[in-house]
Enzyme design. Structure first.
Site, PDB file in Angstrom:
ATOM      1  N   SER A  71       0.820  -1.218   0.000  1.00 19.31           N
ATOM      2  CA  SER A  71       0.000   0.000   0.000  1.00 19.31           C
ATOM      3  C   SER A  71       0.851   1.263   0.000  1.00 19.31           C
ATOM      4  O   SER A  71       1.990   1.261   0.485  1.00 19.31           O
ATOM      5  CB  SER A  71      -0.902  -0.010   1.236  1.00 19.31           C
ATOM      6  OG  SER A  71      -1.480   1.248   1.474  1.00 19.31           O
ATOM      7  N   LYS A 106       1.284  -3.573   6.808  1.00 20.66           N
ATOM      8  CA  LYS A 106       1.582  -3.786   5.390  1.00 20.66           C
ATOM      9  C   LYS A 106       3.082  -3.652   5.122  1.00 20.66           C
ATOM     10  O   LYS A 106       3.644  -4.364   4.279  1.00 20.66           O
ATOM     11  CB  LYS A 106       0.806  -2.794   4.529  1.00 20.66           C
ATOM     12  CG  LYS A 106      -0.701  -2.993   4.542  1.00 20.66           C
ATOM     13  CD  LYS A 106      -1.118  -4.319   3.917  1.00 20.66           C
ATOM     14  CE  LYS A 106      -1.093  -4.288   2.416  1.00 20.66           C
ATOM     15  NZ  LYS A 106      -1.648  -5.526   1.804  1.00 20.66           N
ATOM     16  N   ILE A 128       0.460  -0.208  -4.406  1.00 18.21           N
ATOM     17  CA  ILE A 128      -0.617   0.521  -5.078  1.00 18.21           C
ATOM     18  C   ILE A 128      -1.193   1.619  -4.180  1.00 18.21           C
ATOM     19  O   ILE A 128      -1.152   1.517  -2.953  1.00 18.21           O
ATOM     20  CB  ILE A 128      -1.750  -0.433  -5.506  1.00 18.21           C
ATOM     21  CG1 ILE A 128      -2.381  -1.108  -4.284  1.00 18.21           C
ATOM     22  CG2 ILE A 128      -1.243  -1.462  -6.507  1.00 18.21           C
ATOM     23  CD1 ILE A 128      -3.593  -1.953  -4.606  1.00 18.21           C
ATOM     24  N   GLY A 130      -4.823   4.370  -3.832  1.00 18.79           N
ATOM     25  CA  GLY A 130      -6.267   4.153  -3.856  1.00 18.79           C
ATOM     26  C   GLY A 130      -6.740   3.686  -5.229  1.00 18.79           C
ATOM     27  O   GLY A 130      -6.339   4.240  -6.252  1.00 18.79           O
TER      28      GLY A 130
END
Length: 303
Positions: A71, A106, A128, A130
């Site tokens: 993330s 994460k 990645i 949103g």
């Protein structure tokens, strides 16, 4: 074709049962609890669950590739185009600096995946931001709800921080690219043990993006119509609401307005996609407006 199999990441035995039954050549690990979940759940599922999947993949002789979804929250915010090599990551040493448990969990899971890379199991990480697109039941529906409740002309903060966004089809494509590269003897050494930034390559203010969504849904907002609420006011309100809910429910119920969501507005990210382009052959969407329109056409018919 095998049917969908539901298993808990907390159950090592159940995970190993799946590997023994299907003997997968590759694993794409995208599962994660909500960022608003409890610390115990986030660490158990994201860290211990990833460790369990890696162990099962490592001991399955048929499994040769492992791709993990990380993330934007697992690295420190940046407002200038940043490469994977220059990004500052959260880990055990700077855990107090992590904005929340989700970000830390994460980050720790990503470290496990990269460390597991070997000639027996090649691993890689796709990072990645949103995501938006068809079948989104979280971000875009929230924006639709704000339109219907006549709240879409408000913004929190000054909207100066830029964020990355990613069309869901491109997210899927990048994971498949990494998986194929890990399975290919001619490319796996380049991709194994590496992480890649994936986005649309168009950093912009969060509320600027939201207003593009509103316009595509038929509710454009002119600049003079925007009402700004200071971020500090909303942070204070969110903290107060969480305290009140804790006092009266002993933490069993959480308010819809959370401090973690307000703090996120003061972060942002801006990435270089050069590495993903060069090694994976990734290319972001060419026309973001078109995929936004496609997204909203499906969303407005569905919600």
């Amino acid at each position: 074709m095998p049917k969908l199999q539901l298993r808990s990441l907390a159950s090592q035995d159940k995970i190993e049962e799946i590997f023994e039954r299907f003997k997968p050549h590759a694993v794409i690990h995208t599962a994660s609890p909500s960022y608003m979940d409890t610390k115990k759940t986030l660490m158990s599922k994201n860290v211990d669950g990833t460790k369990a999947l890696l162990e099962a993949a490592r001991t399955c002789s048929d499994t040769k590739a492992f791709v993990f979804t990380s993330s934007d929250e697992a690295i420190m915010p940046t407002q200038e185009p940043t490469s994977e090599e220059n990004a500052h990551r959260y880990d055990e040493n700077n855990a107090p600096n992590a904005p929340n448990t989700y970000a830390l969990s994460k980050a720790l899971a990503k470290r496990l995946v990269i460390a597991a890379n070997s000639e027996e199991l090649y691993t890689s990480v796709i990072r990645i931001p949103g995501i938006y697109g068809k079948y989104d039941d979280n971000f875009i529906p929230q924006l639709v709800s704000s339109m219907r409740e006549k709240e879409h002309k408000m913004q929190v903060g000054n909207n100066t921080k830029v964020f990355e966004f990613l069309y869901v089809n491109k997210a899927a494509e990048a994971h498949i690219m990494a998986m194929k590269a890990l399975l290919n003897p001619s490319t796996r050494d380049q991709v194994g043990g590496e992480d890649f930034f994936i986005s649309d390559g168009k950093p912009q203010g969060l509320f600027d993006f939201c207003r593009r969504i509103y316009a595509a849904a038929g509710s454009p907002v002119r600049p003079e119509e925007v009402t700004s609420i200071p971020l500090s006011v909303m942070q204070t309100m969110a903290s107060t609401m969480e305290w009140v809910y804790w006092v009266f429910t002993l933490g069993t119920v959480q308010p819809s307005l959370r401090r973690i969501s307000m703090d996120h507005l003061d972060t942002g990210c801006c990435w270089s996609l050069d590495k993903a382009r060069r090694i994976l052959g990734y290319e972001p969407v060419q026309d973001q407006d078109k995929v936004i329109e496609r997204t909203m056409d499906w969303t407005m018919k569905t919600f």
